[in-house]
Write an enzyme that holds these catalytic residues in place. Sequence first.
Site, PDB file in Angstrom:
ATOM      1  N   GLY A 164     -33.479-151.634  53.734  1.00 22.70           N
ATOM      2  CA  GLY A 164     -32.345-151.544  54.660  1.00 22.70           C
ATOM      3  C   GLY A 164     -31.132-152.332  54.200  1.00 22.70           C
ATOM      4  NE  ARG A 291     -39.217-144.002  53.774  1.00 18.26           N
ATOM      5  CZ  ARG A 291     -37.961-143.669  53.574  1.00 18.26           C
ATOM      6  NH1 ARG A 291     -37.577-142.416  53.693  1.00 18.26           N
ATOM      7  NH2 ARG A 291     -37.053-144.575  53.247  1.00 18.26           N
TER       8      ARG A 291
HETATM    9  P1  ADP Z   1     -32.759-151.251  50.051  1.00 14.92           P
HETATM   10  O1  ADP Z   1     -34.233-150.994  49.810  1.00 14.92           O
HETATM   11  O2  ADP Z   1     -32.512-152.515  50.802  1.00 14.92           O
HETATM   12  O3  ADP Z   1     -32.053-150.054  50.605  1.00 14.92           O
HETATM   13  P2  ADP Z   1     -31.870-150.642  47.302  1.00 14.92           P
HETATM   14  O4  ADP Z   1     -32.408-151.324  46.108  1.00 14.92           O
HETATM   15  O5  ADP Z   1     -32.319-149.225  47.542  1.00 14.92           O
HETATM   16  O6  ADP Z   1     -32.155-151.559  48.602  1.00 14.92           O
HETATM   17  O7  ADP Z   1     -30.299-150.665  47.255  1.00 14.92           O
HETATM   18  C1  ADP Z   1     -29.526-150.173  48.331  1.00 14.92           C
HETATM   19  C2  ADP Z   1     -28.090-149.992  47.898  1.00 14.92           C
HETATM   20  O8  ADP Z   1     -27.554-151.249  47.414  1.00 14.92           O
HETATM   21  C3  ADP Z   1     -27.880-149.010  46.759  1.00 14.92           C
HETATM   22  O9  ADP Z   1     -27.821-147.658  47.185  1.00 14.92           O
HETATM   23  C4  ADP Z   1     -26.543-149.521  46.239  1.00 14.92           C
HETATM   24  O10 ADP Z   1     -25.517-149.106  47.118  1.00 14.92           O
HETATM   25  C5  ADP Z   1     -26.655-151.044  46.345  1.00 14.92           C
HETATM   26  N1  ADP Z   1     -27.214-151.645  45.089  1.00 14.92           N
HETATM   27  C6  ADP Z   1     -28.502-151.957  44.839  1.00 14.92           C
HETATM   28  N2  ADP Z   1     -28.675-152.447  43.580  1.00 14.92           N
HETATM   29  C7  ADP Z   1     -27.444-152.448  43.001  1.00 14.92           C
HETATM   30  C8  ADP Z   1     -26.928-152.820  41.681  1.00 14.92           C
HETATM   31  N3  ADP Z   1     -27.728-153.286  40.726  1.00 14.92           N
HETATM   32  N4  ADP Z   1     -25.608-152.665  41.469  1.00 14.92           N
HETATM   33  C9  ADP Z   1     -24.776-152.187  42.435  1.00 14.92           C
HETATM   34  N5  ADP Z   1     -25.182-151.827  43.673  1.00 14.92           N
HETATM   35  C10 ADP Z   1     -26.490-151.955  43.969  1.00 14.92           C
END
Ligand code: ADP
Length: 447
Positions: A164, A291
């Site tokens: 999230g 999922r």
């Molecule tokens: P969560 O599981 O909390 O949703 P994610 O790892 O899927 O976390 O990351 C969610 C969002 O955060 C990504 O879609 C992107 O917008 C931003 N984000 C995550 N990692 C990076 C990164 N290394 N560089 C830039 N933005 C990032």
Amino acid sequence: MFQKVLIANRGEIALRVLRACKELGIQTVVVHSTADSDAMHVRLADESVCIGPPPSRESYLNIHQIVAACEITGADAVHPGYGFLSENAKFADILAAHNITFIGPSGDHIRIMGDKIEAKRTAKRLGIPVVPGSDGAISDEKEAKRVAAGIGYPVIIKASAGGGGRGMKVARSEADLEVALQTARSEAGAAFGDDAVYIEKFLEKPRHIELQVFGDGAGRGVHFGERDCSLQRRHQKVWEEANSPALNSEERARIGGICAKAIADLGYSGAGTIEFLYENGEFYFIEMNTRLQVEHPVTEAITGIDLVHEQIRVASGGGLSVRQEDIKFNGHAIECRINAEDPRTFTPSPGTITHFHTPGGLGVRVDSGVYSGYRIPPYYDSLIGKLIVHGRNRVECMMRLRRALDEFVVDGIKTTLPLFRDLVGNPDIANGDYDIHWLEKYLAEDD
Ligand code: ADP
């Protein structure tokens, strides 16, 4: 095939799964909280069981009550939808111990992918490109400085147990690192009860591109192409497209092939989504969701394949109905997430929907659990429906979306429909020219 499936969810996704079960001739049981007695999924299911009071942890997250509901009704499988218990490895294990099939991957695969450090390590081992960063958890500031200097600033500190969008902090230089590390750690500890964090290169202008994959659990893996979910607010997806306006068919086949092979090698069973950031022609793995995703209908629109049918087939031991060469991409699809929120401030707007009229016509699908006279309870997330539009190409899809948004009427509460009516007329959106920061900037400028 299963005789009876229990749906452990609510709202539009409960209805979505119910529809797939009915088509397959499977009896349905839904569980619900006392706040959801009037919900559409409760009205349409063959049987329903009230499992507790409104708060999720006492109802939709209450494993004992859900297992008891399976025993009482004789359900032989559970579909968890998304959210709630869908990525809870313990739930999958408990169902297995009761000889009830969890429609999803094994508890072990959920566990690996639920720990982001472990997930990244596994992805790397399977040949999936990952974001440069620390090899595992960061133990102290000294190590953080060393890793950050190695990959170059800016960097992002992320929680291993994250989800999230919580527990993430960017450091633009060594001077920011100490505070970012401490803040990310304490946020992660408070939100997830686990303060393990890791470091990654922060990508400045990436797109969020995710691959829909499926494994049959017997060593076969396929991909259903990608979705572009770059339009986000606070790391939450708002608008999703398939295919991505940024990819060509060679790039799609290349990354799709890598993902399908990884899923096969992992021995994965069921639906999964491998999420990447995409910048300058390169893919960087960020996480895998084990999922069904909220945005799965855009993939269904361009492939013509019902992904919930496939989940049920695979879980019941019937295997996938398609091979990779059967999966063809036809046209373009866009999904708008319609939330009961103020379209500018995004403050939740629960209440009674006095009038609900959905658009129709060729290429238009609305997945929603609400109706005229429905009272939205204040206890759950604010998604009230999804508008999915398909066209032969992106231009036709956008024309149809504009028309469908015009027809959509929701009275009595505030919704995010006006935001989509603005977006559909925006030149950057028309050109598919946006990254993950575009929407936040657009909303800030508009204030
Ligand atoms: P969560 O599981 O909390 O949703 P994610 O790892 O899927 O976390 O990351 C969610 C969002 O955060 C990504 O879609 C992107 O917008 C931003 N984000 C995550 N990692 C990076 C990164 N290394 N560089 C830039 N933005 C990032």
